[in-house]
Design a protein around this motif. Structure first.
Motif, PDB file in Angstrom:
ATOM      1  N   UNK A 180       5.969  29.791   6.602  1.00 40.62           N
ATOM      2  CA  UNK A 180       7.062  29.896   5.997  1.00 40.62           C
ATOM      3  C   UNK A 180       8.003  28.446   5.794  1.00 40.62           C
ATOM      4  N   UNK A 181       7.065  27.230   6.436  1.00 47.28           N
ATOM      5  CA  UNK A 181       8.039  25.960   6.375  1.00 47.28           C
ATOM      6  C   UNK A 181       7.111  24.739   5.565  1.00 47.28           C
ATOM      7  N   UNK A 182       6.440  25.187   5.107  1.00 47.51           N
ATOM      8  CA  UNK A 182       5.167  24.017   5.336  1.00 47.51           C
ATOM      9  C   UNK A 182       5.480  24.351   3.502  1.00 47.51           C
ATOM     10  N   UNK A 183       4.598  22.520   3.427  1.00 46.18           N
ATOM     11  CA  UNK A 183       4.863  22.071   2.625  1.00 46.18           C
ATOM     12  C   UNK A 183       5.955  21.350   1.735  1.00 46.18           C
ATOM     13  N   UNK A 184       6.973  20.701   3.381  1.00 45.05           N
ATOM     14  CA  UNK A 184       8.159  20.122   3.434  1.00 45.05           C
ATOM     15  C   UNK A 184       8.059  19.099   4.382  1.00 45.05           C
ATOM     16  N   UNK A 185       6.181  18.834   4.531  1.00 46.97           N
ATOM     17  CA  UNK A 185       6.092  16.938   4.958  1.00 46.97           C
ATOM     18  C   UNK A 185       6.198  17.149   6.457  1.00 46.97           C
ATOM     19  N   UNK A 186       6.943  18.173   7.461  1.00 46.06           N
ATOM     20  CA  UNK A 186       6.793  18.761   8.413  1.00 46.06           C
ATOM     21  C   UNK A 186       5.710  18.060   9.410  1.00 46.06           C
ATOM     22  N   UNK A 187       4.073  18.088   9.032  1.00 47.11           N
ATOM     23  CA  UNK A 187       3.540  18.147   9.523  1.00 47.11           C
ATOM     24  C   UNK A 187       3.141  15.924   9.367  1.00 47.11           C
ATOM     25  N   UNK A 188       3.573  15.394   8.127  1.00 44.53           N
ATOM     26  CA  UNK A 188       3.381  13.533   8.728  1.00 44.53           C
ATOM     27  C   UNK A 188       4.219  13.449   8.484  1.00 44.53           C
ATOM     28  N   UNK A 189       5.075  14.467   9.278  1.00 42.28           N
ATOM     29  CA  UNK A 189       6.508  13.615   9.951  1.00 42.28           C
ATOM     30  C   UNK A 189       6.542  13.558  11.299  1.00 42.28           C
ATOM     31  N   UNK A 190       5.556  14.849  11.890  1.00 44.90           N
ATOM     32  CA  UNK A 190       5.505  14.836  13.493  1.00 44.90           C
ATOM     33  C   UNK A 190       4.657  14.288  13.457  1.00 44.90           C
ATOM     34  N   UNK A 191       3.450  13.648  12.843  1.00 51.11           N
ATOM     35  CA  UNK A 191       2.433  12.935  13.334  1.00 51.11           C
ATOM     36  C   UNK A 191       2.528  11.122  13.001  1.00 51.11           C
ATOM     37  N   UNK A 192       4.043  10.967  12.120  1.00 51.90           N
ATOM     38  CA  UNK A 192       4.692   9.643  11.791  1.00 51.90           C
ATOM     39  C   UNK A 192       5.049   9.522  13.185  1.00 51.90           C
ATOM     40  N   UNK A 193       5.743  10.395  13.910  1.00 50.52           N
ATOM     41  CA  UNK A 193       6.595  10.359  15.610  1.00 50.52           C
ATOM     42  C   UNK A 193       5.138  10.075  16.095  1.00 50.52           C
ATOM     43  N   UNK A 194       4.372  10.809  16.355  1.00 53.31           N
ATOM     44  CA  UNK A 194       3.196  11.247  17.305  1.00 53.31           C
ATOM     45  C   UNK A 194       2.658   9.583  17.174  1.00 53.31           C
ATOM     46  N   UNK A 195       2.794   8.730  16.445  1.00 50.06           N
ATOM     47  CA  UNK A 195       1.909   6.797  16.546  1.00 50.06           C
ATOM     48  C   UNK A 195       2.894   6.386  16.471  1.00 50.06           C
ATOM     49  N   UNK A 196       4.190   6.692  16.445  1.00 50.15           N
ATOM     50  CA  UNK A 196       4.760   5.499  17.720  1.00 50.15           C
ATOM     51  C   UNK A 196       4.852   5.651  19.150  1.00 50.15           C
ATOM     52  N   UNK A 197       4.950   6.812  19.796  1.00 52.30           N
ATOM     53  CA  UNK A 197       4.334   6.919  20.635  1.00 52.30           C
ATOM     54  C   UNK A 197       2.294   6.710  21.352  1.00 52.30           C
ATOM     55  N   UNK A 198       2.183   6.680  20.416  1.00 53.19           N
ATOM     56  CA  UNK A 198       0.791   6.268  21.244  1.00 53.19           C
ATOM     57  C   UNK A 198       0.461   4.194  20.886  1.00 53.19           C
TER      58      UNK A 198
END
Length: 155
Positions: A80-98
């Motif tokens: 119900x929440x797809x197409x809101x760039x949620x996955x991209x935002x989570x991946x971007x956040x993950x990259x700051x931790x790696x």
């Protein structure tokens, strides 16, 4: 909507989301497998390797990653929440931790498997390249790799 590191208090809401999307992931077919996944989520939470997207207090996206192995292990967004760039935002956040010098890998269904069409398109769109063919949970999958060395050359 906010992106943050998951906590033990998030696990019930986290698993509600996993329950909604379990059919898209090999290895989550049984109640026993879901209990095992819950324990896996708690383990990742204890290592600060669990990211969630929240709208109010409802979890609408989840991501597990391994800093040690440079792997995106699990990524799901509430249908119900797809197409809101949620996955991209989570991946971007993950990259700051790696480690910024380390390539990141993820596996998803192989080409031609209907459950993997959206995931494959997503990973390609954000810069991952197709890699080796392998198997996970008895399902044929393909590794995708995000090359990071070239990103570290920018000054």
């Amino acid at each position: 909507m906010r992106i943050e590191v998951g906590t033990e208090q998030d696990v019930d809401s986290w698993m509600n989301l996993v329950e909604k999307v379990k059919n898209a992931f090999p290895g989550l077919e049984t109640e026993e497998a879901l209990k095992e996944h819950r324990n896996t989520v708690l383990d990742f939470i204890s290592k600060d390797s669990a990211i969630c997207a929240k709208e109010q207090e409802e979890i609408v996206g989840v991501l597990l990653f391994s800093k040690e192995n440079n792997v995106l292990c699990f990524l799901a967004v509430d249908p119900e929440h797809r197409r809101k760039y949620i996955a991209e935002k989570m991946v971007s956040y993950m990259l700051t931790k790696m480690n910024p010098q380390s390539d990141i890998s993820v596996t998803t269904y192989r080409e031609g498997v209907p459950e993997g069409i959206a995931a494959r398109a997503f990973y390609k769109r954000i810069g991952f390249s197709e890699g080796k063919l392998t198997e996970e949970f008895g399902s044929p999958v393909q590794e995708f790799v995000l090359k990071r060395q070239s990103l570290s050359l920018e000054n």
